[in-house]
Write an enzyme that holds these catalytic residues in place. Structure first.
Site, PDB file in Angstrom:
ATOM      1  N   LYS A   1       0.841  -1.207   0.000  1.00 15.25           N
ATOM      2  CA  LYS A   1       0.000   0.000   0.000  1.00 15.25           C
ATOM      3  C   LYS A   1       0.870   1.249   0.000  1.00 15.25           C
ATOM      4  O   LYS A   1       2.080   1.172   0.262  1.00 15.25           O
ATOM      5  CB  LYS A   1      -0.900  -0.036   1.230  1.00 15.25           C
TER       6      LYS A   1
ATOM      7  N   TYR B   1      15.401  29.276  12.353  1.00 15.83           N
ATOM      8  CA  TYR B   1      14.165  29.845  12.892  1.00 15.83           C
ATOM      9  C   TYR B   1      14.065  29.597  14.394  1.00 15.83           C
ATOM     10  O   TYR B   1      14.389  28.504  14.871  1.00 15.83           O
ATOM     11  CB  TYR B   1      12.953  29.190  12.225  1.00 15.83           C
TER      12      TYR B   1
END
Ligand SMILES: *Cc1c(COP(=O)(O)O)cnc(C)c1O
Length: 399
Positions: free
Chosen positions: A62, A280
């Site tokens: 999958k 950041y």
């Protein structure tokens, strides 16, 4: 396995020193995902060899073979000898059918409403997961005179999909009216922890449920359950993550050959003086003068933001030419910073490639640094990096 040779080339116009498969990175590539199909095939064969003699090894394919790419992944698994495939959705089933006309394909999400004819037309077998799905399939099968195969999902404790024992007993009592599952399956909740008390409970319940359908094949084991021993193997195993080289379990033997390598390019190397912060939020402050490599991999590439570091928490490591590189500060969308203070400047230099995970940095380690699991890293790999597939070399060919 042969050691993986990373690129540490600095002059991108010089193609005289190719990587091990003769390829050199195109100059426009920021990063590259290398998928070792030989390792994938070998991992399937290793799991198959581990199963009891009368058990078949299938494969969970999958989500695009867990992000690796279905076209290539399915072909490698077929070459290795795999014949039974488990996908989540009918669309994935169609893609698998297109690639493998003779495969047995089960749809783990079950039967979507009104889609029975669609499944049957593609030769896809739903794993019926509720009484409503069973009723709808039964209606379809009795309206057709042709037989169409389907599995049945019984819940033994994970409480996601599947019939309760009482519901399964009612279905078994009605099998005279046209529908018998060809496969009865259930899914383990805690197989990654061999000592978990849930495991024997689910095993016991699975025995009780499968006894209702003596003609159906039985399937319980995901990757982790394969390593719980032959009691859990039954007729068909459905491993996924172990095939793709990440760990399924606390057990060290549940990690086979690495399959996926994520590498990216150093954009620049610069100094960070003691007391300066990087990235950041200024979450990391240089405790001493350092040299920093900015690498072209960020969360948009699937390199998870949670892998970053702060002054108090170490983050993920990268690797180059035998050196581990601690991450510095937050991961941005397009880049991350790594400490290359210990690496010779001609090795960690503009244009060189670092490994973010692969043979030298286990994917499970990178995942753990981001508070997640290899499954999420693999299925989240971004679309910006080029991909290359190393071919199956050793697997027995039957296709
Ligand atoms: C995804 C999945 C598997 C494969 O699980 P792994 O842990 O990747 O081995 C098996 N069975 C079901 C029902 C699944 O959803």
């Amino acid at each position: 396995m042969a050691p993986f040779t990373p690129w540490i080339k600095t002059d991108l116009t010089d193609h005289s020193s190719p990587a091990r498969d003769g390829a050199v990175p195109p100059p426009g590539d920021g990063g590259r995902i290398t998928i070792d199909l030989d390792a994938l095939a070998a991992n399937w064969q290793a799991l198959d060899a581990r199963l009891s003699d009368d058990a078949e090894c299938g494969a969970a394919v999958k989500a695009d073979c867990y992000g690796l790419g279905s076209d290539e992944g399915l072909a490698a698994l077929w070459t290795a000898g795999c014949r039974t495939f488990f996908v989540a959705t009918p669309q994935e089933g169609v893609a698998t059918r297109k690639r493998l006309p003779d495969a047995t394909i089960y749809i783990l999400n079950g039967l979507y409403p009104g889609a029975a004819a669609f499944y049957a037309g593609q030769g896809l077998r739903p794993v019926l997961g509720s009484v409503d799905e069973v009723a709808e399939w039964r209606g379809f099968v009795s309206a057709q005179s042709a037989a169409a195969a389907a599995g049945l999902h019984v819940d033994t404790g994970i409480s996601r999909l599947g019939l309760s024992f009482d519901e399964a007993r009612a279905v078994a009592a009605e099998t005279a009216s046209g529908f018998t599952p060809d496969l009865v399956m259930s899914h383990m909740a805690c197989a990654d922890r061999p000592d978990h008390p849930m495991n024997p409970v689910q095993l016991e319940r699975f025995h009780a449920a499968t006894a209702l359908f003596p003609h159906a094949r039985r399937s319980l084991a995901n990757s982790a359950a394969v390593f719980l021993g032959s009691d859990y193997h039954f007729d068909v195993a459905r491993p996924g993550i172990t095939l793709y080289g990440a760990s399924a379990s606390e057990l060290p033997q549940a990690r086979l050959r690495p399959v996926v390598t994520l590498e990216s390019r150093i954009l620049q190397v610069h100094e960070l003086t003691r007391g300066e912060t990087i990235g950041y939020g200024a979450t990391f402050t240089a405790p001493a003068d350092m040299r920093v490599a900015m690498v072209a991999a960020g969360y948009a590439d699937g390199y998870l933001r949670a892998s970053g570091s702060t002054d108090d928490k170490r983050g993920a490591d990268a690797w180059i030419a035998g050196y581990r590189l601690p991450i510095l500060g937050r991961v941005s969308m397009d880049m991350s910073a790594f400490d290359v203070s210990a690496v010779p400047p001609d090795v960690a230099c503009r244009g060189a490639f670092v490994e973010l995970f692969g043979p030298n940095i286990p994917i499970d380690e990178t995942a753990q640094c981001a508070d997640t699991i290899g499954y999420e890293l693999l299925t989240g790999l971004g679309r910006r990096f080029s991909r290359r597939y190393l071919p199956v070399r050793s697997a027995r060919g039957e296709s």
